[in-house]
Design a protein around this motif. Structure first.
Motif, PDB file in Angstrom:
ATOM      1  N   TYR A 100       1.566  -9.315  -3.969  1.00 41.47           N
ATOM      2  CA  TYR A 100       1.424  -7.850  -4.289  1.00 41.47           C
ATOM      3  C   TYR A 100      -0.138  -7.866  -5.342  1.00 41.47           C
ATOM      4  N   VAL A 101      -0.367  -6.596  -5.754  1.00 41.16           N
ATOM      5  CA  VAL A 101      -1.444  -6.102  -6.295  1.00 41.16           C
ATOM      6  C   VAL A 101      -0.761  -5.301  -7.204  1.00 41.16           C
ATOM      7  N   PHE A 102      -1.286  -5.372  -8.752  1.00 40.02           N
ATOM      8  CA  PHE A 102      -0.669  -4.328  -9.688  1.00 40.02           C
ATOM      9  C   PHE A 102      -1.624  -3.452 -10.021  1.00 40.02           C
ATOM     10  N   CYS A 103      -1.359  -1.948  -9.943  1.00 36.81           N
ATOM     11  CA  CYS A 103      -1.973  -0.827 -10.343  1.00 36.81           C
ATOM     12  C   CYS A 103      -1.612  -0.612 -11.819  1.00 36.81           C
ATOM     13  N   VAL A 104      -2.453  -0.888 -12.838  1.00 35.47           N
ATOM     14  CA  VAL A 104      -2.152  -0.817 -14.186  1.00 35.47           C
ATOM     15  C   VAL A 104      -1.897   0.559 -14.498  1.00 35.47           C
ATOM     16  N   GLU A 105      -2.944   1.607 -13.952  1.00 32.89           N
ATOM     17  CA  GLU A 105      -3.126   2.704 -14.307  1.00 32.89           C
ATOM     18  C   GLU A 105      -1.695   3.523 -13.813  1.00 32.89           C
ATOM     19  N   THR A 106      -1.229   3.319 -12.647  1.00 30.32           N
ATOM     20  CA  THR A 106       0.052   4.098 -12.214  1.00 30.32           C
ATOM     21  C   THR A 106       1.318   3.186 -12.320  1.00 30.32           C
ATOM     22  N   LEU A 107       1.558   2.112 -12.748  1.00 33.64           N
ATOM     23  CA  LEU A 107       2.405   0.898 -12.819  1.00 33.64           C
ATOM     24  C   LEU A 107       3.048   0.875 -11.718  1.00 33.64           C
ATOM     25  N   LYS A 108       2.261   0.499 -10.630  1.00 38.29           N
ATOM     26  CA  LYS A 108       2.951   0.480  -9.258  1.00 38.29           C
ATOM     27  C   LYS A 108       2.418  -1.083  -8.782  1.00 38.29           C
ATOM     28  N   LEU A 109       3.380  -1.635  -7.974  1.00 39.40           N
ATOM     29  CA  LEU A 109       3.255  -2.802  -7.359  1.00 39.40           C
ATOM     30  C   LEU A 109       2.802  -2.464  -5.998  1.00 39.40           C
ATOM     31  N   ILE A 110       2.007  -2.948  -5.495  1.00 38.66           N
ATOM     32  CA  ILE A 110       1.526  -2.770  -3.927  1.00 38.66           C
ATOM     33  C   ILE A 110       1.664  -3.995  -3.092  1.00 38.66           C
ATOM     34  N   PHE A 111       2.414  -3.673  -1.966  1.00 40.72           N
ATOM     35  CA  PHE A 111       2.410  -5.141  -1.230  1.00 40.72           C
ATOM     36  C   PHE A 111       2.281  -4.656   0.391  1.00 40.72           C
ATOM     37  N   LYS A 112       2.040  -5.559   1.007  1.00 40.45           N
ATOM     38  CA  LYS A 112       2.247  -5.221   2.554  1.00 40.45           C
ATOM     39  C   LYS A 112       3.090  -6.266   3.231  1.00 40.45           C
ATOM     40  N   SER A 113       3.739  -5.490   4.223  1.00 41.17           N
ATOM     41  CA  SER A 113       4.958  -6.293   4.983  1.00 41.17           C
ATOM     42  C   SER A 113       5.022  -5.245   6.295  1.00 41.17           C
ATOM     43  N   SER A 114       5.876  -6.200   7.159  1.00 40.61           N
ATOM     44  CA  SER A 114       5.850  -5.817   8.454  1.00 40.61           C
ATOM     45  C   SER A 114       7.099  -4.491   8.444  1.00 40.61           C
ATOM     46  N   VAL A 115       6.951  -3.597   9.036  1.00 39.65           N
ATOM     47  CA  VAL A 115       7.608  -2.308   9.255  1.00 39.65           C
ATOM     48  C   VAL A 115       9.031  -2.884   9.771  1.00 39.65           C
ATOM     49  N   ASP A 116       8.913  -3.921  10.680  1.00 41.69           N
ATOM     50  CA  ASP A 116      10.429  -4.373  11.200  1.00 41.69           C
ATOM     51  C   ASP A 116      11.005  -5.356  10.615  1.00 41.69           C
ATOM     52  N   SER A 117      10.345  -5.772   9.263  1.00 44.67           N
ATOM     53  CA  SER A 117      11.180  -6.671   8.563  1.00 44.67           C
ATOM     54  C   SER A 117      12.432  -6.296   7.921  1.00 44.67           C
ATOM     55  N   LYS A 118      13.544  -7.121   7.865  1.00 40.69           N
ATOM     56  CA  LYS A 118      14.745  -6.753   7.281  1.00 40.69           C
ATOM     57  C   LYS A 118      14.449  -6.052   5.769  1.00 40.69           C
ATOM     58  N   HIS A 119      13.596  -6.788   5.044  1.00 42.04           N
ATOM     59  CA  HIS A 119      13.850  -6.170   3.718  1.00 42.04           C
ATOM     60  C   HIS A 119      12.978  -4.738   3.739  1.00 42.04           C
ATOM     61  N   ILE A 120      12.167  -4.487   4.668  1.00 42.35           N
ATOM     62  CA  ILE A 120      11.476  -3.147   4.787  1.00 42.35           C
ATOM     63  C   ILE A 120      12.353  -2.183   5.146  1.00 42.35           C
ATOM     64  N   LYS A 121      13.058  -2.582   6.263  1.00 45.79           N
ATOM     65  CA  LYS A 121      14.248  -1.561   6.883  1.00 45.79           C
ATOM     66  C   LYS A 121      15.352  -1.507   5.944  1.00 45.79           C
ATOM     67  N   LEU A 122      15.782  -2.444   5.054  1.00 41.73           N
ATOM     68  CA  LEU A 122      16.791  -2.027   3.965  1.00 41.73           C
ATOM     69  C   LEU A 122      16.070  -1.186   2.944  1.00 41.73           C
TER      70      LEU A 122
END
Length: 138
Positions: A36-58
């Motif tokens: 991940y990358v952390f956007c300090v200004e917005t307090l968001k964690l940004i990450f990339k993953s496959s749309v077909d992965s189980k964790h993204i579907k869930l």
């Protein structure tokens, strides 16, 4: 958010994402590790993953997620943060930030997502054994 919490999050790159998994008779939790990358200004964690992965579907089905970021070490130097977050698709700006940090990720398939930090509890045993700092989004 206390700067000690945001500094810890910004200085790490691997999180464990926990999502609700209702694919069995009993509800349980499914976990995945993501860079991940952390956007300090917005307090968001940004990450990339496959749309077909189980964790993204869930996560799409149950967008309230748990996150853990920890630094391994001796008990007296243990550091980590537990986070409650809301899963979303990343904005154009968030995607740009992610690819600036991980340019090689453009080569792989998948989409960029964000986790909005709603609550965080930071443990830093180097401060004092058992000392916790908390953040709650207002």
């Amino acid at each position: 958010m206390d700067t000690r919490i945001s500094k810890f999050i910004a200085n790490n790159k691997l999180l464990t994402l926990s999502v609700i998994d209702d694919t069995y008779d009993d509800i349980c939790v499914y976990t995945a590790s993501c860079y991940y990358v952390f956007c300090v200004e917005t307090l968001k964690l940004i990450f990339k993953s496959s749309v077909d992965s189980k964790h993204i579907k869930l996560a799409k089905k149950f967008p309230k997620c748990g996150v853990n970021i920890a630094k391994d070490g001796a008990l007296k130097t243990l550091q980590g943060v537990q986070i409650k977050a809301h899963f979303k698709h990343a904005t154009t700006e968030q995607k740009a930030l992610y690819y600036k940090t991980f340019p090689y990720a453009k080569l792989g398939e998948g989409e960029v997502f964000s986790l909005e930090i709603l609550w965080a509890k930071y443990t830093d045993n180097s401060l004092f054994l058992g000392k916790k700092l908390e953040y709650t989004k207002e």
